[in-house]
Design a protein around this motif. Structure first.
Motif, PDB file in Angstrom:
ATOM      1  N   UNK A  78       0.840  -1.201   0.000  1.00  0.00           N
ATOM      2  CA  UNK A  78       0.000   0.000   0.000  1.00  0.00           C
ATOM      3  C   UNK A  78       0.872   1.248   0.000  1.00  0.00           C
ATOM      4  N   UNK A  79       1.917   1.257   0.822  1.00  0.00           N
ATOM      5  CA  UNK A  79       2.799   2.421   0.893  1.00  0.00           C
ATOM      6  C   UNK A  79       3.533   2.639  -0.425  1.00  0.00           C
ATOM      7  N   UNK A  80       3.944   1.576  -1.081  1.00  0.00           N
ATOM      8  CA  UNK A  80       4.615   1.719  -2.379  1.00  0.00           C
ATOM      9  C   UNK A  80       3.704   2.412  -3.382  1.00  0.00           C
ATOM     10  N   UNK A  81       2.433   2.041  -3.386  1.00  0.00           N
ATOM     11  CA  UNK A  81       1.472   2.707  -4.271  1.00  0.00           C
ATOM     12  C   UNK A  81       1.271   4.158  -3.841  1.00  0.00           C
ATOM     13  N   UNK A  82       1.187   4.385  -2.546  1.00  0.00           N
ATOM     14  CA  UNK A  82       1.013   5.741  -2.016  1.00  0.00           C
ATOM     15  C   UNK A  82       2.189   6.629  -2.417  1.00  0.00           C
ATOM     16  N   UNK A  83       3.387   6.049  -2.440  1.00  0.00           N
ATOM     17  CA  UNK A  83       4.580   6.796  -2.812  1.00  0.00           C
ATOM     18  C   UNK A  83       4.728   6.962  -4.329  1.00  0.00           C
ATOM     19  N   UNK A  84       3.811   6.390  -5.109  1.00  0.00           N
ATOM     20  CA  UNK A  84       3.798   6.656  -6.535  1.00  0.00           C
ATOM     21  C   UNK A  84       4.226   5.535  -7.452  1.00  0.00           C
ATOM     22  N   UNK A  85       4.544   4.367  -6.904  1.00  0.00           N
ATOM     23  CA  UNK A  85       4.925   3.264  -7.779  1.00  0.00           C
ATOM     24  C   UNK A  85       3.741   2.836  -8.634  1.00  0.00           C
ATOM     25  N   UNK A  86       4.029   2.430  -9.864  1.00  0.00           N
ATOM     26  CA  UNK A  86       2.971   2.151 -10.841  1.00  0.00           C
ATOM     27  C   UNK A  86       2.351   0.774 -10.643  1.00  0.00           C
ATOM     28  N   UNK A  87       3.182  -0.270 -10.611  1.00  0.00           N
ATOM     29  CA  UNK A  87       2.692  -1.642 -10.482  1.00  0.00           C
ATOM     30  C   UNK A  87       3.332  -2.312  -9.283  1.00  0.00           C
ATOM     31  N   UNK A  88       2.482  -2.953  -8.464  1.00  0.00           N
ATOM     32  CA  UNK A  88       2.967  -3.669  -7.286  1.00  0.00           C
ATOM     33  C   UNK A  88       2.298  -5.037  -7.248  1.00  0.00           C
ATOM     34  N   UNK A  89       3.103  -6.080  -7.044  1.00  0.00           N
ATOM     35  CA  UNK A  89       2.600  -7.446  -6.933  1.00  0.00           C
ATOM     36  C   UNK A  89       2.915  -7.994  -5.551  1.00  0.00           C
ATOM     37  N   UNK A  90       1.959  -8.722  -4.971  1.00  0.00           N
ATOM     38  CA  UNK A  90       2.163  -9.408  -3.703  1.00  0.00           C
ATOM     39  C   UNK A  90       2.268 -10.907  -3.928  1.00  0.00           C
ATOM     40  N   UNK A  91       3.234 -11.541  -3.277  1.00  0.00           N
ATOM     41  CA  UNK A  91       3.454 -12.983  -3.427  1.00  0.00           C
ATOM     42  C   UNK A  91       3.356 -13.679  -2.069  1.00  0.00           C
ATOM     43  N   UNK A  92       2.772 -14.861  -2.083  1.00  0.00           N
ATOM     44  CA  UNK A  92       2.615 -15.639  -0.853  1.00  0.00           C
ATOM     45  C   UNK A  92       2.249 -17.061  -1.272  1.00  0.00           C
ATOM     46  N   UNK A  93       2.063 -17.950  -0.278  1.00  0.00           N
ATOM     47  CA  UNK A  93       1.591 -19.303  -0.585  1.00  0.00           C
ATOM     48  C   UNK A  93       0.196 -19.531  -0.012  1.00  0.00           C
TER      49      UNK A  93
END
Length: 336
Positions: free
Chosen positions: A169-184
């Motif tokens: 969420x913070x990465x998007x708030x700081x202006x990053x365009x695309x963010x992916x979350x990875x988990x199992x």
């Protein structure tokens, strides 16, 4: 007051303790909601010395939102009834108590209370339930900040727990365009997907292929790789750093926020020629509190959806056991 006391592995009891006595320069706060941290889970399931210096026979808990119920006669910065976030590092005026401020007790004494130091006012736009997540969100926000996010860049976060989601969420708030979350955990990934994030189950899906499809490709020293500028490890699995070394593009950054104390070897010549960075991130600073409150107050994301269960204090053992199961719980809170 009622307080959860830690007595060792899988042994937490609710005890009656004397109410805190407010000194002339102190503040007493009453907890409203508290969240269960991964370190609380670790010390409960594994025993002493596995989380935040939690002592046998002592209070614990540090992710909380509270209300002021008493102020000392010399205190002018605060008033009774004010809703506050106790900053764990300074709430007890003892940095060694950062993980044991009494989040699972009804009341907390805040000695020598100072505004924007030990206690922060919580904006009206943030609900009580969400406000107890300010602390873990500041950890994720710090990790995102340490990743040096730039507008238009791409990032991947490994570990879809509260801190990983907060970092995304913070990465998007700081202006990053695309963010992916990875988990199992498909359970947790579905919640992240509903919040608008691209997701990947690294146990059942090919991460490199899915990342390349989503982010596009960029050059590395060994060929074309997914165009990821920043990798954040909020999971602590050994192979995440290995993947960054192998598949990180030229001029990419790796941020470690997960607890992982295993010594590692690095090919510094590769890091030099690829101009890669490995960055540590631990804890948080006041600027992270301000950013997290702004994020929560904006309501750009329905962040309360990550709270999947809540329990009364009397059921704290059941609550911690629930929080340990990533396939049926995301964030678990205690309701006072």
């Amino acid at each position: 007051m009622k307080a959860a006391i830690y007595f060792g592995q899988r042994n937490v009891e609710i005890r009656e303790l004397p109410n805190p006595v407010c000194g002339d320069n102190d503040v007493v706060i009453q907890n409203i909601y508290s969240s269960i941290c991964g370190t609380d889970v670790a010390v409960y399931t594994k025993g002493p010395n596995t989380g935040h210096r939690i002592q046998v026979g002592g209070e614990f808990g540090h992710e909380t939102v509270s209300r002021i119920i008493e102020v000392g006669k010399n205190v002018t910065e605060f008033k009774v009834g004010e809703r506050v976030y106790p900053y764990p590092l300074y709430a007890k005026n003892d940095t060694r108590r950062a993980g044991t401020i009494g989040g699972f007790s009804e009341y907390i004494l805040v000695p020598e209370a100072r505004r924007n130091h030990s206690l922060y006012a919580v904006p009206e736009e943030i609900s009580d339930r969400l406000a107890c997540l300010i602390e873990p969100f500041t950890v994720g926000c710090r990790a995102a900040r340490r990743g040096q996010p730039q507008k238009g860049e791409h990032a991947v976060v490994f570990g879809c727990g509260t801190i990983g989601l907060a970092a995304a969420v913070a990465l998007k708030y700081f202006g990053m365009d695309k963010v992916m979350l990875c988990d199992i955990s498909d359970f947790r990934l579905k919640i992240a997907e509903n919040l608008g994030f691209a997701v990947c189950n690294t146990k059942t899906e090919n991460f490199i292929k899915k990342a390349a499809d989503y982010f596009g490709s960029a050059p590395s020293l060994t060929g074309m790789v997914p165009a990821i500028d920043c990798w954040i490890d909020a999971a602590g699995a050994e192979d995440i750093l290995d993947s960054f070394i192998q598949y990180g593009k030229i001029i990419s950054r790796f941020v470690s926020v997960a607890v992982n104390n295993k010594p590692r070897q690095l090919d510094l010549l590769h890091m030099t020629y690829a101009q890669k960075s490995i960055i540590g991130s631990g804890g948080y600073f006041p600027e992270d509190v301000r950013d997290v409150m702004a994020i929560m107050a904006s309501r750009a994301w329905n962040l309360e959806t990550i709270i999947t269960q809540e329990f009364p204090l009397e059921q704290i053992s059941q609550a911690i056991q629930t929080a340990a199961d990533a396939n049926r719980a995301f964030n678990v809170t205690i309701r006072f």
